[in-house]
Design an enzyme around this catalytic site. Sequence first.
Site, PDB file in Angstrom:
ATOM      1  N   GLU A  99      11.322  76.271  10.996  1.00  0.00           N
ATOM      2  CA  GLU A  99      10.719  75.952   9.689  1.00  0.00           C
ATOM      3  C   GLU A  99       9.370  75.334  10.001  1.00  0.00           C
ATOM      4  O   GLU A  99       9.303  74.226  10.526  1.00  0.00           O
ATOM      5  CB  GLU A  99      11.582  74.950   8.906  1.00  0.00           C
ATOM      6  CG  GLU A  99      12.983  75.427   8.587  1.00  0.00           C
ATOM      7  CD  GLU A  99      13.040  76.509   7.540  1.00  0.00           C
ATOM      8  OE1 GLU A  99      11.993  76.936   7.033  1.00  0.00           O
ATOM      9  OE2 GLU A  99      14.156  76.964   7.246  1.00  0.00           O
TER      10      GLU A  99
ATOM     11  N   CYS B 108       5.444  70.426   3.951  1.00  0.00           N
ATOM     12  CA  CYS B 108       5.175  71.818   4.317  1.00  0.00           C
ATOM     13  C   CYS B 108       5.054  72.706   3.084  1.00  0.00           C
ATOM     14  O   CYS B 108       4.441  73.753   3.136  1.00  0.00           O
ATOM     15  CB  CYS B 108       6.269  72.325   5.236  1.00  0.00           C
ATOM     16  SG  CYS B 108       7.900  72.017   4.602  1.00  0.00           S
TER      17      CYS B 108
ATOM     18  N   GLU C  61      -3.745  74.197   7.191  1.00  0.00           N
ATOM     19  CA  GLU C  61      -2.784  73.237   6.639  1.00  0.00           C
ATOM     20  C   GLU C  61      -3.315  71.828   6.948  1.00  0.00           C
ATOM     21  O   GLU C  61      -3.396  71.428   8.109  1.00  0.00           O
ATOM     22  CB  GLU C  61      -1.402  73.410   7.280  1.00  0.00           C
ATOM     23  CG  GLU C  61      -0.399  72.436   6.693  1.00  0.00           C
ATOM     24  CD  GLU C  61       0.975  72.538   7.335  1.00  0.00           C
ATOM     25  OE1 GLU C  61       1.064  72.541   8.568  1.00  0.00           O
ATOM     26  OE2 GLU C  61       1.958  72.596   6.578  1.00  0.00           O
TER      27      GLU C  61
HETATM   28  P1  NDP Z   1       5.361  68.744  15.589  1.00  0.00           P
HETATM   29  O1  NDP Z   1       5.519  70.184  15.756  1.00  0.00           O
HETATM   30  O2  NDP Z   1       4.322  68.042  16.351  1.00  0.00           O
HETATM   31  O3  NDP Z   1       6.714  67.970  15.876  1.00  0.00           O
HETATM   32  C1  NDP Z   1       7.940  68.342  15.311  1.00  0.00           C
HETATM   33  C2  NDP Z   1       9.075  67.891  16.211  1.00  0.00           C
HETATM   34  O4  NDP Z   1       8.990  68.632  17.436  1.00  0.00           O
HETATM   35  C3  NDP Z   1       8.998  66.427  16.608  1.00  0.00           C
HETATM   36  O5  NDP Z   1      10.297  65.896  16.706  1.00  0.00           O
HETATM   37  C4  NDP Z   1       8.341  66.499  17.975  1.00  0.00           C
HETATM   38  O6  NDP Z   1       8.642  65.373  18.778  1.00  0.00           O
HETATM   39  C5  NDP Z   1       8.997  67.744  18.534  1.00  0.00           C
HETATM   40  N1  NDP Z   1       8.272  68.352  19.663  1.00  0.00           N
HETATM   41  C6  NDP Z   1       6.997  68.213  20.027  1.00  0.00           C
HETATM   42  N2  NDP Z   1       6.731  68.938  21.145  1.00  0.00           N
HETATM   43  C7  NDP Z   1       7.888  69.551  21.487  1.00  0.00           C
HETATM   44  C8  NDP Z   1       8.267  70.439  22.537  1.00  0.00           C
HETATM   45  N3  NDP Z   1       7.408  70.850  23.469  1.00  0.00           N
HETATM   46  N4  NDP Z   1       9.533  70.880  22.592  1.00  0.00           N
HETATM   47  C9  NDP Z   1      10.433  70.501  21.650  1.00  0.00           C
HETATM   48  N5  NDP Z   1      10.135  69.643  20.643  1.00  0.00           N
HETATM   49  C10 NDP Z   1       8.881  69.178  20.548  1.00  0.00           C
HETATM   50  O7  NDP Z   1       5.168  68.586  14.026  1.00  0.00           O
HETATM   51  P2  NDP Z   1       4.853  67.277  13.208  1.00  0.00           P
HETATM   52  O8  NDP Z   1       5.742  66.180  13.614  1.00  0.00           O
HETATM   53  O9  NDP Z   1       3.415  67.040  13.298  1.00  0.00           O
HETATM   54  O10 NDP Z   1       5.320  67.713  11.746  1.00  0.00           O
HETATM   55  C11 NDP Z   1       4.458  68.265  10.850  1.00  0.00           C
HETATM   56  C12 NDP Z   1       4.563  69.775  10.800  1.00  0.00           C
HETATM   57  O11 NDP Z   1       5.864  70.160  10.435  1.00  0.00           O
HETATM   58  C13 NDP Z   1       3.658  70.401   9.768  1.00  0.00           C
HETATM   59  O12 NDP Z   1       2.951  71.466  10.326  1.00  0.00           O
HETATM   60  C14 NDP Z   1       4.590  70.910   8.697  1.00  0.00           C
HETATM   61  O13 NDP Z   1       4.133  71.983   7.983  1.00  0.00           O
HETATM   62  C15 NDP Z   1       5.821  71.189   9.444  1.00  0.00           C
HETATM   63  N6  NDP Z   1       6.980  71.085   8.576  1.00  0.00           N
HETATM   64  C16 NDP Z   1       7.648  72.224   8.196  1.00  0.00           C
HETATM   65  C17 NDP Z   1       8.711  72.160   7.318  1.00  0.00           C
HETATM   66  C18 NDP Z   1       9.465  73.385   6.945  1.00  0.00           C
HETATM   67  O14 NDP Z   1      10.612  73.249   6.564  1.00  0.00           O
HETATM   68  N7  NDP Z   1       8.927  74.569   7.054  1.00  0.00           N
HETATM   69  C19 NDP Z   1       9.163  70.913   6.757  1.00  0.00           C
HETATM   70  C20 NDP Z   1       8.446  69.788   7.243  1.00  0.00           C
HETATM   71  C21 NDP Z   1       7.381  69.893   8.114  1.00  0.00           C
HETATM   72  P3  NDP Z   1       7.628  64.116  18.860  1.00  0.00           P
HETATM   73  O15 NDP Z   1       7.076  63.909  17.499  1.00  0.00           O
HETATM   74  O16 NDP Z   1       8.474  63.020  19.321  1.00  0.00           O
HETATM   75  O17 NDP Z   1       6.605  64.529  19.856  1.00  0.00           O
END
Ligand code: NDP
Length: 451
Positions: free
Chosen positions: A227, A261, A354
């Site tokens: 997502e 999102c 975005e």
């Molecule tokens: P990120 O992609 O940076 O992080 C999301 C999660 O992934 C966090 O828990 C992060 O951990 C983890 N992560 C980061 N790097 C890795 C990796 N290499 N391997 C596995 N996991 C990893 O997104 P954001 O936190 O910045 O969230 C915002 C984004 O999420 C926006 O782009 C938004 O559109 C999207 N979003 C989509 C939704 C949907 O349902 N389609 C709903 C809500 C948000 P950590 O933060 O600890 O580094």
Amino acid sequence: MTAIVNPATEQPVSQLEPATAEQADEVIARAVAAQRRWRDVAPGDRARLLRRFAEQVDAHIDELAALETAEAGHPVGAATWEAGQVRDVLLYYSAAPERLSGRQIPVPGGLDVTFKEPVGVVGLIVPWNFPMPILSWGLAPALAAGCSVVAKPAEVTPLTALRIAELALDAGLPENVFQVLAGKGSVVGQRLVDHPAVRKITFTGSSEVGRQVMAGCARQVKRVTLELGGKSANIVFADADIEKAAATAPQAVFDNAGQDCCARSRILVEAGVLDRFMDLLEPAVKAVRVGDPADAATEMGPLISAEHRAQVASYVPDDAPVAFRGSAPDGPGFWYPPTVLAPLSSQSPAYTDEIFGPVVTVTPFTDEAEAIVMANDTPYGLSGSIWTGNVGRAIRVARSVEAGNLSVNSHSSVRYWTPFGGFKQSGLGRELGPDAVDAFTEIKNVFIAAD
Ligand code: NDP
């Protein structure tokens, strides 16, 4: 140590030692053993435990909401709703274990039946923007299917997930069926992706990290649901209830300070009603109550961090065409006012990217065909709204917009009863709705000879 900071005050809330890759391996090993036992719990008992889990969450709604307000800056009214969503999603999927039916298929020479088997250990990677609802959307159907879950909350917002895992134990869920691994995405998130005993990843986050997760899962042909981001259109036709479209447009994009999102961050308005729409939108934007998230009257809180605010602000340079903006408090906190940009070129990064903050663009269109082209002119396809008084047009445009979740004459389209997910680069697979449990199962086919 990772400091958890209150985005409204910049004061520390808590601190945690981030988990290491070795600790992730230990957690995964425990999840494997727990899943074998959980799979064998009678469906009715699994259902009862999920209902008890929901009751525990219900008894701690205010506590969970206060944690969310403190670590994520969500207005307490919204945070209370989010905690209630965890309860409701658990209850909804508690009906599933006793309804996980396979099929009996007519074949010569015997009997053929299918079973829906749990995929095994699920790695659930959650972002910071809606820590509680997004956790529950993966957790509840996975548990219902008979999977064990290792959840990785975002590093900056782990507290609600950790508390919800304690409530699961209090409800009587067996040890290690649901564990939370608080740590860095690049370390423990990546380990969930790479570990062969984790059979499925449910990831919500940015498209950039989503692509890495998908590539990592491909190495083991691991199941994955993604997502990702969005840049959704809010399309307002001249024949719509313009008052209602303008009154709800701020909520459609500024909810959770635009860190959503599904934010309808591109408003497209039929040219003939553009001036009227802008006249109505201005007071609606200025009326958004931005301030202390602990105040029940607050509608919009701060952004998650100073870095994120700087990124949002970079989309509104000094010479940006700001049509009007709302207010934001001075002093500590990562505040940013609701901001409306118009007119704006369709090449502008504020129009194409975005932003994930309270910034919206307004652009006119001439007719239905152009509105559809503009709505689809993005690599994303998550959400959107269509405002019109013409039922035929509502159907035509809804069928033509390439997005997974649309609303007609309404600003919101996410409900746990209905499937949620994106077209194009907004994701892969669906969560929520009656079929979500299937995404945590594999179909097993068994032929039994009768002669
Ligand atoms: P990120 O992609 O940076 O992080 C999301 C999660 O992934 C966090 O828990 C992060 O951990 C983890 N992560 C980061 N790097 C890795 C990796 N290499 N391997 C596995 N996991 C990893 O997104 P954001 O936190 O910045 O969230 C915002 C984004 O999420 C926006 O782009 C938004 O559109 C999207 N979003 C989509 C939704 C949907 O349902 N389609 C709903 C809500 C948000 P950590 O933060 O600890 O580094």
